[in-house]
Scaffold this motif. Structure first.
Motif, PDB file in Angstrom:
ATOM      1  N   PRO A 199       8.185 -27.015  -7.200  1.00  0.00           N
ATOM      2  CA  PRO A 199       8.089 -27.458  -8.577  1.00  0.00           C
ATOM      3  C   PRO A 199       7.807 -26.323  -9.530  1.00  0.00           C
ATOM      4  N   GLU A 200       8.371 -26.428 -10.746  1.00  0.00           N
ATOM      5  CA  GLU A 200       8.179 -25.394 -11.758  1.00  0.00           C
ATOM      6  C   GLU A 200       6.799 -25.512 -12.376  1.00  0.00           C
ATOM      7  N   ARG A 201       6.156 -24.400 -12.563  1.00  0.00           N
ATOM      8  CA  ARG A 201       4.856 -24.349 -13.227  1.00  0.00           C
ATOM      9  C   ARG A 201       4.960 -23.464 -14.446  1.00  0.00           C
ATOM     10  N   SER A 202       3.901 -23.422 -15.234  1.00  0.00           N
ATOM     11  CA  SER A 202       3.931 -22.618 -16.460  1.00  0.00           C
ATOM     12  C   SER A 202       3.065 -21.373 -16.361  1.00  0.00           C
ATOM     13  N   THR A 203       2.630 -21.011 -15.164  1.00  0.00           N
ATOM     14  CA  THR A 203       1.647 -19.945 -15.070  1.00  0.00           C
ATOM     15  C   THR A 203       2.189 -18.580 -15.404  1.00  0.00           C
ATOM     16  N   THR A 204       3.508 -18.366 -15.368  1.00  0.00           N
ATOM     17  CA  THR A 204       4.012 -17.058 -15.757  1.00  0.00           C
ATOM     18  C   THR A 204       4.198 -16.942 -17.256  1.00  0.00           C
ATOM     19  N   ALA A 205       3.968 -18.008 -17.972  1.00  0.00           N
ATOM     20  CA  ALA A 205       4.095 -17.951 -19.423  1.00  0.00           C
ATOM     21  C   ALA A 205       2.875 -17.279 -20.022  1.00  0.00           C
ATOM     22  N   THR A 206       2.941 -17.059 -21.317  1.00  0.00           N
ATOM     23  CA  THR A 206       1.896 -16.286 -21.967  1.00  0.00           C
ATOM     24  C   THR A 206       0.950 -17.185 -22.741  1.00  0.00           C
ATOM     25  N   ARG A 207       0.460 -18.212 -22.113  1.00  0.00           N
ATOM     26  CA  ARG A 207      -0.426 -19.131 -22.803  1.00  0.00           C
ATOM     27  C   ARG A 207      -1.847 -18.572 -22.788  1.00  0.00           C
ATOM     28  N   ILE A 208      -2.374 -18.311 -23.969  1.00  0.00           N
ATOM     29  CA  ILE A 208      -3.760 -17.876 -24.097  1.00  0.00           C
ATOM     30  C   ILE A 208      -4.422 -18.890 -24.996  1.00  0.00           C
ATOM     31  N   LEU A 209      -4.998 -19.902 -24.378  1.00  0.00           N
ATOM     32  CA  LEU A 209      -5.400 -21.060 -25.141  1.00  0.00           C
ATOM     33  C   LEU A 209      -6.601 -21.724 -24.491  1.00  0.00           C
ATOM     34  N   PHE A 210      -7.599 -22.068 -25.298  1.00  0.00           N
ATOM     35  CA  PHE A 210      -8.730 -22.841 -24.838  1.00  0.00           C
ATOM     36  C   PHE A 210      -8.578 -24.274 -25.335  1.00  0.00           C
ATOM     37  N   PRO A 211      -9.157 -25.260 -24.637  1.00  0.00           N
ATOM     38  CA  PRO A 211      -9.157 -26.616 -25.173  1.00  0.00           C
ATOM     39  C   PRO A 211      -9.870 -26.645 -26.516  1.00  0.00           C
ATOM     40  N   GLY A 212      -9.418 -27.522 -27.418  1.00  0.00           N
ATOM     41  CA  GLY A 212      -9.979 -27.577 -28.756  1.00  0.00           C
ATOM     42  C   GLY A 212     -11.472 -27.840 -28.773  1.00  0.00           C
TER      43      GLY A 212
ATOM     44  N   ASP B   4      18.403 -25.944  -7.496  1.00  0.00           N
ATOM     45  CA  ASP B   4      17.973 -26.846  -8.568  1.00  0.00           C
ATOM     46  C   ASP B   4      17.566 -28.203  -8.015  1.00  0.00           C
ATOM     47  N   ARG B   5      18.350 -28.708  -7.073  1.00  0.00           N
ATOM     48  CA  ARG B   5      18.025 -30.014  -6.484  1.00  0.00           C
ATOM     49  C   ARG B   5      16.755 -29.940  -5.651  1.00  0.00           C
ATOM     50  N   MET B   6      16.544 -28.822  -4.964  1.00  0.00           N
ATOM     51  CA  MET B   6      15.300 -28.650  -4.216  1.00  0.00           C
ATOM     52  C   MET B   6      14.094 -28.718  -5.142  1.00  0.00           C
ATOM     53  N   VAL B   7      14.195 -27.995  -6.268  1.00  0.00           N
ATOM     54  CA  VAL B   7      13.101 -27.987  -7.235  1.00  0.00           C
ATOM     55  C   VAL B   7      12.844 -29.397  -7.748  1.00  0.00           C
ATOM     56  N   ALA B   8      13.918 -30.108  -8.102  1.00  0.00           N
ATOM     57  CA  ALA B   8      13.767 -31.462  -8.636  1.00  0.00           C
ATOM     58  C   ALA B   8      13.122 -32.393  -7.607  1.00  0.00           C
ATOM     59  N   GLN B   9      13.534 -32.287  -6.352  1.00  0.00           N
ATOM     60  CA  GLN B   9      12.955 -33.155  -5.322  1.00  0.00           C
ATOM     61  C   GLN B   9      11.476 -32.882  -5.121  1.00  0.00           C
ATOM     62  N   ARG B  10      11.112 -31.593  -5.097  1.00  0.00           N
ATOM     63  CA  ARG B  10       9.708 -31.262  -4.891  1.00  0.00           C
ATOM     64  C   ARG B  10       8.846 -31.640  -6.105  1.00  0.00           C
ATOM     65  N   MET B  11       9.436 -31.645  -7.306  1.00  0.00           N
ATOM     66  CA  MET B  11       8.697 -32.097  -8.470  1.00  0.00           C
ATOM     67  C   MET B  11       8.408 -33.589  -8.379  1.00  0.00           C
ATOM     68  N   ASP B  12       9.370 -34.348  -7.842  1.00  0.00           N
ATOM     69  CA  ASP B  12       9.156 -35.789  -7.665  1.00  0.00           C
ATOM     70  C   ASP B  12       8.243 -36.084  -6.489  1.00  0.00           C
TER      71      ASP B  12
ATOM     72  N   PRO C 228       6.052 -33.687  -3.687  1.00  0.00           N
ATOM     73  CA  PRO C 228       5.700 -32.380  -3.111  1.00  0.00           C
ATOM     74  C   PRO C 228       5.922 -32.293  -1.609  1.00  0.00           C
ATOM     75  N   GLN C 229       6.025 -33.440  -0.932  1.00  0.00           N
ATOM     76  CA  GLN C 229       6.235 -33.434   0.519  1.00  0.00           C
ATOM     77  C   GLN C 229       7.688 -33.729   0.896  1.00  0.00           C
ATOM     78  N   ALA C 230       8.584 -33.691  -0.068  1.00  0.00           N
ATOM     79  CA  ALA C 230       9.986 -34.034   0.216  1.00  0.00           C
ATOM     80  C   ALA C 230      10.585 -33.103   1.271  1.00  0.00           C
ATOM     81  N   ASP C 231      11.379 -33.683   2.144  1.00  0.00           N
ATOM     82  CA  ASP C 231      12.054 -32.909   3.197  1.00  0.00           C
ATOM     83  C   ASP C 231      13.272 -32.208   2.592  1.00  0.00           C
ATOM     84  N   LEU C 232      13.237 -30.884   2.572  1.00  0.00           N
ATOM     85  CA  LEU C 232      14.320 -30.109   1.976  1.00  0.00           C
ATOM     86  C   LEU C 232      15.359 -29.653   2.995  1.00  0.00           C
ATOM     87  N   ALA C 233      15.156 -29.974   4.256  1.00  0.00           N
ATOM     88  CA  ALA C 233      16.061 -29.494   5.309  1.00  0.00           C
ATOM     89  C   ALA C 233      17.517 -29.902   5.072  1.00  0.00           C
TER      90      ALA C 233
END
Length: 414
Positions: free
Chosen positions: A2-15, A264-272, A274-279
């Motif tokens: 699944p895609e995450r946002s950790t490589t982005a440049t978010r420098i943000l605290f909760p309000g 792309d389909r692997m990513v989509a399946q794992r987003m839906d 996380p234990q999806a069989d990708l074999a």
């Protein structure tokens, strides 16, 4: 994967933590010493990073920065970027003359990590806007490969071209004051760019957040979660972003095949699931892509070397080129300010320590952030907790020191 946002440049605290940060900033300024004006400004910049789009004292006391598209050419190579300015350049003058308020005091090339929106990622826009408020002319190059989650050796030359252009504009880089700020995977290409003969003497500083020194060692971590420090192996559950970058970067080295659609389909399946069989999907990959898939899904550090050796030859050659551990960094002239979260789950903090150790003594400073920084995302505990006073406040002090050092680069003799 699944895609995450950790490589982005978010420098943000909760309000809700704005009050916490305001009180912390007051303490920082109270403790500041030799350059109180700059120290206070660094505190305001930290608060503005924290505020995001919300109100802050920096926003109330500075004009809204200008963001404009920029097409430029260096040695016949055409590029595109966004340029952020503290204000309009009308009245900004050449070095040696009196400048008007809000003219750039230094230039900065800000290089995002591998994220689909690239220079247009809202977090990158907010980051560049804050630094423009702090008096920098900020140039964010459009690295098209990064938008596709692909890392290439040619990225270093693109970054060098961006720096070459902005550092030669006297109204943007007064007296040649210019440097870089790079995030995540882009730290290494930024360092390689700073080694290029045409700009090496002009790059005054590089701030690197969450970067690597030894690329295969970083790959070992983001595929298996294991890293070594002082002879002891440690484990952190890795973020899946590294596996995604590995998969999509491999597409440049594979024979024409529908591998991207399968990834792309692997990513989509794992987003839906996380234990999806990708074999079943993996069986449809080309031979080279299956080697990439095997490495990406491997969680046994003992098998890493064997699986790495099966990657497409061209890919391994380019990994070698992007591996800072294979380069002599002693010619580097830029000062390094390296920041890394101890809990980083994409690139371990030991990589910044190794990078600092690979340059001449005294040329790098490393700031390890214990609790408020993951990869490049920040978060602060509630003021009325023991963790805030024991862990978060010391971390805020370290981040304030980083910003203070960055602001010092705008000054003569920095």
């Amino acid at each position: 994967m699944p895609e995450r946002s950790t490589t982005a440049t978010r420098i943000l605290f909760p309000g809700r933590d704005q009050v916490v940060l305001t009180l912390a900033i007051a303490l920082l300024v109270t403790l500041a010493g030799c350059a109180p004006v700059r120290h206070y400004e660094a505190a305001r910049v930290l608060q503005d990073f924290a505020a995001g789009a919300a109100d802050s004292r920096l926003k109330r006391t500075t004009p809204a920065p200008l963001r404009q598209p920029l097409d430029y050419t260096v040695a016949g190579r055409a590029h595109h970027a966004d340029l952020y300015l503290p204000a309009a350049l009308d009245g900004c003058v050449a070095p040696g003359q009196v400048s008007v308020p809000h003219c750039p005091r230094a230039a900065l090339v800000a290089v995002p990590g591998a994220v689909p929106q690239g220079k247009d990622d809202p977090r990158m826009v907010a980051f560049a806007t804050t630094l423009a408020r702090a008096g920098f002319a900020v140039m964010v190059p459009d690295l098209t490969g990064y938008r596709q989650l692909r890392i290439r050796p040619s990225d270093a030359r693109e970054i060098a071209d961006a720096f070459a252009w902005i550092s030669r504009q006297p109204e943007l880089a007064p007296d040649g004051r210019a440097g870089m700020f790079a995030f995540s995977y882009s730290v290494a290409p930024a360092v390689l760019a700073a080694l290029e003969d045409d700009i090496r003497e002009q790059v005054h500083f590089i701030v690197g957040l969450g970067g690597y020194h030894d690329l295969p060692r970083a790959m070992l971590f983001f595929t298996t979660g294991w890293f070594e420090h002082e002879g002891a192996w440690q484990f952190i559950t890795p973020d899946d972003t590294g596996r995604m970058v590995l998969a999509y970067s491999s597409l440049d080295y594979l024979a024409p095949a529908p591998d991207r659609a399968v990834f792309d389909r692997m990513v989509a399946q794992r987003m839906d699931d996380p234990q999806a069989d990708l074999a079943p999907l993996a069986a449809r990959l080309s031979q080279g892509a299956q080697a990439v898939y095997a490495l990406a899904l491997n969680n046994d550090p003992a098998r890493f070397a064997e699986l790495f050796a099966r990657l497409p030859r061209g890919m391994r050659e380019h990994i070698d080129q992007l591996d800072l551990a294979r380069h002599d960094l002693t010619p580097l002239q830029a000062r390094l300010i390296l920041v890394h979260g101890r809990n980083d789950n994409l690139i371990p903090y030991t990589e910044s320590l190794a990078l600092a150790g690979a340059v001449p003594a005294g040329q790098a400073r490393v700031f390890l952030i214990r609790s408020v920084l993951g990869h490049v995302d920040l978060g602060v505990s509630d003021l009325f907790t023991w963790r805030f006073w024991r862990e978060d406040l010391p971390d805020l002090w370290r981040l304030w020191r980083v910003i203070d050092l960055l602001l010092a680069e705008r000054e003569d003799g920095a």
